[in-house]
Structures are given as structure tokens and as C-alpha cells.
Design a protein around this motif. Structure first.
Motif, short mmCIF file in Angstrom:
data_model
loop_
_atom_site.label_atom_id
_atom_site.label_comp_id
_atom_site.label_asym_id
_atom_site.label_seq_id
_atom_site.Cartn_x
_atom_site.Cartn_y
_atom_site.Cartn_z
N MET A 1 0.82 -1.20 0.00
CA MET A 1 0.00 0.00 0.00
C MET A 1 0.86 1.26 0.00
N THR A 2 0.41 2.26 -0.71
CA THR A 2 1.12 3.53 -0.73
C THR A 2 0.91 4.23 0.61
N PRO A 3 1.99 4.67 1.28
CA PRO A 3 1.82 5.34 2.57
C PRO A 3 1.05 6.64 2.42
N THR A 4 0.25 6.95 3.43
CA THR A 4 -0.51 8.19 3.38
C THR A 4 0.38 9.37 3.70
N GLN A 5 0.00 10.51 3.19
CA GLN A 5 0.65 11.77 3.51
C GLN A 5 -0.44 12.70 4.05
N PRO A 6 -0.80 12.49 5.32
CA PRO A 6 -1.93 13.23 5.89
C PRO A 6 -1.60 14.67 6.19
N ILE A 7 -2.61 15.45 6.40
CA ILE A 7 -2.46 16.80 6.96
C ILE A 7 -2.36 16.63 8.47
N GLY A 8 -1.31 17.16 9.06
CA GLY A 8 -1.12 17.06 10.49
C GLY A 8 -1.74 18.24 11.21
N VAL A 9 -2.38 17.96 12.32
CA VAL A 9 -2.97 19.01 13.17
C VAL A 9 -2.43 18.83 14.57
N PHE A 10 -1.78 19.85 15.09
CA PHE A 10 -1.11 19.76 16.38
C PHE A 10 -1.71 20.73 17.40
N ASP A 11 -1.80 20.27 18.64
CA ASP A 11 -2.17 21.14 19.75
C ASP A 11 -1.47 20.65 20.99
N SER A 12 -1.34 21.53 21.98
CA SER A 12 -0.72 21.15 23.23
C SER A 12 -1.59 20.17 24.01
N GLY A 13 -2.86 20.07 23.67
CA GLY A 13 -3.76 19.18 24.38
C GLY A 13 -4.94 18.78 23.52
N TYR A 14 -6.12 19.15 23.97
CA TYR A 14 -7.35 18.73 23.32
C TYR A 14 -8.00 19.82 22.47
N GLY A 15 -7.71 21.07 22.76
CA GLY A 15 -8.44 22.17 22.14
C GLY A 15 -8.39 22.17 20.63
N GLY A 16 -7.27 21.73 20.07
CA GLY A 16 -7.12 21.71 18.62
C GLY A 16 -8.14 20.82 17.93
N LEU A 17 -8.76 19.94 18.70
CA LEU A 17 -9.80 19.08 18.12
C LEU A 17 -10.98 19.91 17.62
N THR A 18 -11.24 21.07 18.24
CA THR A 18 -12.32 21.93 17.77
C THR A 18 -12.00 22.50 16.39
N VAL A 19 -10.70 22.75 16.16
CA VAL A 19 -10.26 23.23 14.84
C VAL A 19 -10.29 22.09 13.83
N LEU A 20 -9.76 20.94 14.22
CA LEU A 20 -9.76 19.77 13.32
C LEU A 20 -11.18 19.41 12.90
N LYS A 21 -12.12 19.49 13.82
CA LYS A 21 -13.50 19.15 13.51
C LYS A 21 -14.04 20.05 12.39
N SER A 22 -13.74 21.34 12.48
CA SER A 22 -14.19 22.27 11.44
C SER A 22 -13.49 21.99 10.11
N ILE A 23 -12.19 21.66 10.18
CA ILE A 23 -11.43 21.37 8.96
C ILE A 23 -11.98 20.13 8.26
N VAL A 24 -12.22 19.08 9.03
CA VAL A 24 -12.73 17.84 8.45
C VAL A 24 -14.13 18.06 7.87
N ARG A 25 -14.93 18.87 8.54
CA ARG A 25 -16.28 19.15 8.04
C ARG A 25 -16.21 19.86 6.69
N GLN A 26 -15.25 20.77 6.53
CA GLN A 26 -15.15 21.53 5.28
C GLN A 26 -14.33 20.80 4.22
N LEU A 27 -13.34 20.01 4.65
CA LEU A 27 -12.44 19.32 3.71
C LEU A 27 -12.37 17.83 4.08
N PRO A 28 -13.46 17.10 3.91
CA PRO A 28 -13.51 15.71 4.37
C PRO A 28 -12.69 14.74 3.55
N GLN A 29 -12.24 15.14 2.37
CA GLN A 29 -11.60 14.19 1.46
C GLN A 29 -10.17 13.83 1.85
N TYR A 30 -9.53 14.62 2.71
CA TYR A 30 -8.11 14.41 3.01
C TYR A 30 -7.92 13.39 4.14
#
Length: 274
Positions: A1-30
Motif C-alpha cells: 500500500m502507498t503510505p498516506t501523507q496526511p495533513i497534520g494538526v497539532f495542539d498542546s492538548g485537546y483544544g485543537g480538536l475543535t479546529v480539526l473538527k471544522s477542517i474535516v467538516r469543510q475538507l472531508p476528502q483528506y
């Protein structure tokens, strides 16, 4: 299988999940990978040097996981580490990869929301001390009046599940009153910490109805979509398999329990050794 090259989302804890959620909602294909540095959170009270060191280490781990593009979904990391990583580190360690933050996308548009030209910034002490928002807003909206308020107790309230209880009332009301006392013309509030959207019902409870309250998730997601459209060479390097993986530098079990609060549904996480 070809390895994935994902978009990385980093946060010091959990808060970045609120940003990731919006990103996935708008750009679900990645494909996406989320990394929370829960073992060393919070970042908001740490020095510039420490935040820079920690953030760079986590970015390098995301590169090792195949990420060609990393989003620092953390205001403190964006304020204290992003510029050095972009200007000093990437040209040496990964000139073909990109690291973006959450401050620039927000400051590019924030002036459009205010009719009075007076806005309030609610953030961690580290973000406020960095003056990143005032400096960046000056570039795009030089006539905007910016008032900042550090809210050091808000992140602990959220991460300990007290954000919707009566114990949060005092700390939320205290900082909102302190900020709004500085100008009666403030008509827009920016939640400049990715944890703060969970406090939105409390914040709304203690603010006048006419105030516009902005969270960053949708703004950052829209900016990322625009960035990928303007940089097809970066977009081509991001695989599109709709996969989603979560990593934490602390207990995976604890991450899964707390992440549900931010993500809105159960997640499965893996431990990543620094």
C-alpha cells in the motif's frame, strides 16, 4: 500500500480538536493525523523557548508520520513557535514541507466582523504576552482598537470538565467584565484559544446580546481550503483517503475519554513516544 501523507494538526492538548473538527467538516476528502502533547500541557504558561522546543519536536514527529503540511491548531504555539519554525527550521530540516498557524488566518478577517472598530481578545497568558494578535491585526486593520484579556483558569476548567458547571461562572464573568470595562464600544470578541468554544454558553450568558463572538475553527478551515487551492503543489502531496488518526504523548485511554468532549463522539487514540 502507498503510505498516506496526511495533513497534520497539532495542539498542546485537546483544544485543537475543535479546529480539526471544522477542517474535516469543510475538507472531508483528506487524510488527517492529530497530535496532542498532553504529557506537557499546558503551553500557555511556559516560556517562548520551551514552547518553541516542544512544538518543533511535535512537528518533527508529524513529519515522521508522513505529514507534508502541519497546522498548529494552538494559539500559544502559533504565537511563540511558528515564526521560528517557518524561518529557521524548515529551510534546513524540511524545505519541501509547510507549517501553518491559527493566528494569521484569524487576523486577516477579524476586522470585517466589527462595526465599531473595537474588538476584544480572550486568550491564554502566553498568547497575550506574545502580542501576536495586536501585531498581526495592525498589518491588516491598522485602525482597529484591540483589547486583550488573559484567562489562565479557562483551560483547566475545560480540561477538568467544569466548563458547564456553576464553578466556571466566577472565572468567566470576572474576565469578561474586566475586558468589557475597558471599552463600551467593543462589539466583537475573539476566542483566541481552541479550548474556549466549549465555554461559549457561559460566555454568552455574561455578555450583551449584540456582541459577536468568534471561534476560530471555521475561519481556519476556510483559510486552509483557500491555501490548498492557491498552492496546488502542496495539495498534490496531501493524500485523500478520508482517514483520521489520533495520537497523544500521554495516556491514550485518558485522551480518548477527554477528547470525546471536544470531538463530540468517541475517538480511538495511540500513544506517541517523544
Amino acid at each position: 500500500m502507498t503510505p498516506t501523507q496526511p495533513i497534520g494538526v497539532f495542539d498542546s492538548g485537546y483544544g485543537g480538536l475543535t479546529v480539526l473538527k471544522s477542517i474535516v467538516r469543510q475538507l472531508p476528502q483528506y487524510d488527517y493525523v492529530y497530535l496532542g502533547d498532553n504529557a506537557r500541557t499546558p503551553y500557555g504558561t511556559r516560556s517562548f523557548e520551551t514552547v518553541y522546543q516542544y512544538t518543533l519536536e511535535c512537528v518533527q514527529h508529524l513529519f515522521q508520520l508522513g505529514c507534508r503540511l502541519v497546522i498548529l491548531a494552538c494559539n500559544t504555539a502559533s504565537a511563540k513557535a511558528l515564526r521560528n519554525i517557518q524561518q529557521l527550521d524548515l529551510p534546513v530540516i524540511a524545505p519541501d514541507r509547510r507549517v501553518l498557524g491559527v493566528i494569521r488566518p484569524t487576523t486577516e478577517v477579524i476586522g470585517r466582523y466589527s462595526k465599531t472598530g473595537h474588538i476584544g481578545i480572550l486568550a491564554t497568558r502566553g498568547t497575550v504576552t506574545s502580542e501576536s494578535y495586536t501585531v498581526e491585526i495592525e498589518k491588516f486593520f491598522p485602525d482597529l482598537n484591540v483589547y486583550q484579556e488573559a484567562c489562565p483558569m479557562w483551560v483547566p476548567l475545560v480540561e477538568n470538565g467544569e466548563h458547564d458547571g456553576p464553578g466556571a461562572d466566577y472565572f468567566v464573568q470576572k474576565h469578561l467584565e474586566h475586558l468589557l470595562e475597558r471599552s463600551s464600544e467593543i462589539d466583537t470578541l475573539l476566542l483566541a484559544c481552541t479550548h474556549y468554544p466549549l465555554l461559549l454558553p457561559k460566555i454568552r450568558q455574561f455578555t450583551p446580546e449584540h456582541l459577536t463572538i468568534l471561534s476560530q475553527g471555521d475561519i481556519v478551515a476556510h483559510s486552509l481550503a483557500d491555501y490548498l487551492q492557491r498552492h496546488p503543489e502542496i495539495d498534490a502531496q496531501c493524500t485523500k483517503g478520508q482517514s483520521l488518526k489520533f495520537y497523544t504523548t500521554d495516556s491514550a485511554e485518558e485522551f480518548e475519554q477527554k477528547a470525546t468532549l471536544f470531538w463530540g463522539e468517541p475517538v480511538r487514540a495511540s500513544w506517541l513516544k517523544l
